[in-house]
Every structure is written in C-alpha cells, then in structure tokens.
Design an enzyme around this catalytic site. Structure first.
Site, short mmCIF file in Angstrom:
data_model
loop_
_atom_site.label_atom_id
_atom_site.label_comp_id
_atom_site.label_asym_id
_atom_site.label_seq_id
_atom_site.Cartn_x
_atom_site.Cartn_y
_atom_site.Cartn_z
N HIS A 51 68.28 7.17 77.81
CA HIS A 51 68.17 6.64 79.17
C HIS A 51 69.60 6.33 79.64
O HIS A 51 70.47 6.02 78.81
CB HIS A 51 67.34 5.35 79.10
CG HIS A 51 66.98 4.74 80.41
ND1 HIS A 51 67.84 3.94 81.12
CD2 HIS A 51 65.84 4.79 81.12
CE1 HIS A 51 67.24 3.53 82.23
NE2 HIS A 51 66.01 4.03 82.25
N ASP A 105 67.35 1.34 70.95
CA ASP A 105 66.80 1.03 72.27
C ASP A 105 65.28 1.10 72.16
O ASP A 105 64.69 2.17 72.10
CB ASP A 105 67.35 2.06 73.28
CG ASP A 105 66.65 1.98 74.64
OD1 ASP A 105 65.67 1.23 74.78
OD2 ASP A 105 67.10 2.68 75.56
N GLN A 147 60.88 1.56 75.20
CA GLN A 147 59.55 2.19 75.21
C GLN A 147 58.76 1.85 73.95
O GLN A 147 57.55 1.65 74.00
CB GLN A 147 59.69 3.71 75.34
CG GLN A 147 60.28 4.20 76.65
CD GLN A 147 59.41 3.85 77.85
OE1 GLN A 147 58.18 3.77 77.76
NE2 GLN A 147 60.04 3.62 78.99
N LYS A 149 57.96 -4.03 80.31
CA LYS A 149 57.29 -2.84 79.77
C LYS A 149 56.27 -3.20 78.70
O LYS A 149 55.56 -2.35 78.19
CB LYS A 149 58.33 -1.88 79.19
CG LYS A 149 59.24 -1.27 80.26
CD LYS A 149 60.13 -0.23 79.67
CE LYS A 149 61.32 0.12 80.55
NZ LYS A 149 61.01 1.00 81.66
N CYS A 159 65.81 8.54 84.99
CA CYS A 159 67.06 7.95 84.46
C CYS A 159 67.50 8.63 83.17
O CYS A 159 68.08 7.98 82.28
CB CYS A 159 66.95 6.44 84.25
SG CYS A 159 66.75 5.54 85.77
N1 PLP Z 1 65.80 2.56 77.77
C1 PLP Z 1 64.66 3.25 77.96
C2 PLP Z 1 64.22 4.24 76.94
C3 PLP Z 1 63.89 3.01 79.10
O1 PLP Z 1 62.77 3.69 79.29
C4 PLP Z 1 64.35 2.06 80.04
C5 PLP Z 1 63.60 1.85 81.30
O2 PLP Z 1 62.90 2.71 81.77
C6 PLP Z 1 65.53 1.37 79.79
C7 PLP Z 1 66.22 1.65 78.64
C8 PLP Z 1 66.04 0.34 80.73
O3 PLP Z 1 65.17 -0.75 80.76
P1 PLP Z 1 65.34 -1.89 81.86
O4 PLP Z 1 65.41 -1.18 83.18
O5 PLP Z 1 64.10 -2.71 81.70
O6 PLP Z 1 66.57 -2.63 81.53
#
Ligand code: PLP
Length: 412
Positions: free
Chosen positions: A124, A201, A204, A227, A365
């Site tokens: 992401h 990370d 998900q 999430k 993203c």
């Molecule tokens: N990493 C992954 C794999 C994500 O799917 C997301 C959000 O869609 C993020 C990071 C970023 O999360 P946040 O926008 O809640 O900070």
C-alpha cells in the site's frame, strides 16, 4: 449454511439494514473500512454522554473513569495480538501513522547513506512513501521483493535481496488490492537470520487472521481500528520493547515527557514517549469494545465462512466471460479484484452503486501493483464475515447487467 448465526450477526450491525437508493445495501468495501457493530457505536456515545474527560491528568471522577477505560484497552490489544507486554502497544491514528512513526524514529536513527530498505511489490502507498521519504533524506536505497503474475511474492529472490546493506524490511501481511496472504513468518525468519528487523503491515490481516506477534516474531506490527470493526482515527503500533526503548520520540508535547525545563527535557517511558498530546480517548475505548466483539466470535468459524464467500464469489465472477481476475494467489484472503474487458471499472462500479452495491474501483492506493499488471485499476469486492452468498449473487447478477449495458459490442 453458515457456521454461525449470520442473521443474528447482521442484526448487530445497524448499517447492514440500511438502504442505498431504496435498495438493500450490499457492502463489499470492507477492505477500505469495515462496518461497526452497535456495541462499538454505543461505546462512543456512552463515553461522550456519560464520562467525557481528559485522561491521566485529572483527579476527578470523570477523568479517573475515562483513564481506567482507556488504559484497559492497551491490555486488550496486548492479548488480541499476543504481545509480551502492554508497553509494546502504542496508540496511533492508524497504520499510516504507525509506519511513519517507525520510519521517522527507528529509521532516522538507524538508516544511513547507501543502506537498503526492503519492501514488496504489493505494498500500500503507506508502506512505500514513508520509506521513500527516508531514503531521500538519508541517501538510502529502496529495494522491492518482486511478485509473479498470480500476485505472489517471488520468495526465491528474497535471499539475494537480503544483503549486508539491508537495514530494514517492511512488508504487507495481506495485500488490500490482490488479497494475497504473504508468508511473513518466513520473510521474518530469513531477515532475522541476517540480523535485520521487520515491520509487518497488518492493516488487512488483523481482520482476517488471528494475529500472534510473538509467533511471527515481528519486530513491529501495525493495524487500523476502522478495518477491524472499530472507529476511524485510531490504530496501533506494536514494537518489541527493547526496540521501542532505543528509539527517539516521534512528536513532542505533553504526555510524552517526564520533565521539561528550558535547558533540558527528559522523555517519558514507553509507550507514552510516543503518545504526545491528548490521545483519541473515545476511539481507543471503542476500539477496546471492537476487540471484545472479536473475542466473543468463533474466529475459526468466521475464517471458514470468509473462505467460503471467497470461493463462491471467485467461481461465479471468473465464469463471467469478460472478467479477468487480478490476484490469483494460492493463499488468499476474502478480497476479489478484477477487470472487465471493454468496461471501465469506474463505470461498472457506478452502475453497481445504483443497485445499492458498494464496491471499490481504482488503484486502491497500490499504484505499483496496477503498473505491474498494466491496468489503470480494478474493481474490488472485499468480504467480511457478515456478508452473505445472496449478496454475492446480487453482485454477479448486476455485474452481468453492467457488462451488457457498458460493453461496446454488446450494445447492438
Ligand atoms: N496498508 C494496507 C495494506 C491497507 O489496506 C491500508 C488501508 O487501506 C493501509 C495500509 C493504510 O491504513 P490507514 O489508512 O488506516 O492508515
């Protein structure tokens, strides 16, 4: 057949009985943000209506009640992800802030000119850009574990990418745009064999897997409350205590200090060193309620149901002639991404929207993933345990209608 009482579960999420344009809402944008059970919404209302106060500084009743409720959540998160100590849990705004925190503190202190940071091809943007910013500042180099056409990491390339220059690895556990579940435990094992710390990370994965940071042996792990059935604006960074203790602070201000004078400031102990200012009290408390909700679910049954939803949707959607699935890894979470020949994903998404079906379109993203597949974006349906096969039937039926309407050669 669901392995649990799905009607009861659905009734616990008020929004699932809402309508969109007069049609029953079908919510398939769970990877972007999950819906919230009523208990979580109630926890927010309860805090603001009966014990709203700033924490840790007040001697009065409300402040003490709010402080106790807030502090209890750290222990809940610790157990939820199996950290060794609640001091390893730092409250942040979400995954994005957690990764920025690590890049700005651990990264700034430990990464220098010519060093390498290793990420993967399916990150992401929030696990790319903070490292790029650090590389730019320090003259370090960003390296990428490549992936194959199925959207699986090419693990055979990993040993050669972990060099004496590699100072940090940061990888996504489950890809939000492909659904791939990455072998993070193995990545960590190989990185640790060369003394390299790893951030996972978990934005998900925390909604779909039982997280055990000790079993993974992750040095850092991040997730976002919104999430995992919790509110927006709150998330967690887990870090091994000895790493957190050696890291400089992130933001300066109240709470993160031990004492301040104009000559010298000393910092508070971990985790408060990383939590400057008034925290997001209400949302932390409601995150605790979301964790309570997870704890009373049968996680095995939930996983089995999500797998069944994924298999069901994959079969039906891949049978639609114009559809090409993007992300066909062997090991996948309940995310299905696809493109439709001759149909713009946004147009199809907008058509589905008019039928009350919420999907996501675009690059999610993860622009480098789209560049790899040479597509501008995908249409993504992401499922949560409260979704049903009937909802998937509705998606497939309306997708077929969208294609008939939007595909140029089917107009005649
Ligand atoms: N990493 C992954 C794999 C994500 O799917 C997301 C959000 O869609 C993020 C990071 C970023 O999360 P946040 O926008 O809640 O900070």
């Amino acid at each position: 057949m669901t392995p649990f009482n799905i009607n009861k579960i659905r009734s616990e999420f008020p929004i699932l009985s809402e309508k969109a344009y007069g049609k029953p809402l079908v919510y398939f944008d769970n990877a972007a943000s999950s819906q919230k059970p009523k208990v979580v919404i109630d926890a927010l209302v309860d805090y603001y209506s009966s014990y709203n106060a700033n924490i840790h500084r007040g001697v009065h009743f409300l402040s003490q009640k709010a402080s106790a409720a807030f502090d209890a959540v750290r222990e809940k998160v610790k157990t939820f992800i199996n950290a060794t100590s609640e001091r390893e849990i730092i409250f942040v705004r979400g995954t994005t802030e957690a990764i920025n925190l690590v890049a700005s503190t651990y990264g700034r202190k430990n990464i220098g000119q010519g060093d390498e940071i290793l990420i993967s091809a399916m990150e992401h943007h929030s696990n790319i850009v903070p490292w790029q910013m650090l590389c730019e500042e320090k003259g370090a180099v960003l390296k990428v574990i490549p992936m194959n056409e199925k959207g699986e990491l090419m693990m055979n390339e990993l040993p050669a990418l972990l060099t004496e220059k590699t100072k940090f690895v940061s990888v996504v556990h489950i890809s939000n745009s492909l659904g791939t579940i990455n072998p993070v435990k193995e990545i960590i094992r190989q990185a640790h064999a060369k003394g390299i710390p790893v951030l996972v990370d978990g934005a998900q994965s925390t909604a779909h897997e039982i997280i055990d940071v000790q079993d993974l042996d992750a040095d850092f792990f991040t997730f976002s409350g919104h999430k995992i059935l919790g509110p927006t604006g709150v998330g967690c960074l887990y870090g091994k205590l000895h790493l957190l203790e050696a890291m400089p602070p992130y933001h300066g201000g109240g709470e993160m200090i031990s004492s301040v004078s104009f000559e010298k400031t000393t910092y508070n102990e971990v985790p408060f060193k990383f939590e400057a200012g008034t925290p997001n009290i209400a949302d932390v408390i409601a995150l605790g309620t979301a964790i309570d909700y997870w704890n009373q679910l049968d996680r095995q049954a939930v996983s089995a149901w999500e797998k069944e939803l994924l298999n069901y949707a994959t079969k039906l959607i891949s049978e639609i002639p114009a559809v090409r699935l993007i992300g066909t890894a062997e090991n996948k979470a309940s995310v299905i991404s696809f493109v439709i020949e001759g149909v713009n994903a946004l147009d199809a998404g907008m058509f589905l929207d008019t039928k009350g079906i919420a999907v996501r379109t675009g690059h999610h993203c993860t622009e480098p993933v789209m560049q790899f597949f040479k597509i501008p974006g995908t249409l993504r349906a992401s499922f949560m345990f409260y979704n049903t096969k009937e909802e998937i039937d509705s998606l497939v039926e309306n997708l077929t209608k969208a294609i008939a309407l939007l595909q140029p050669h089917s107009v005649a």
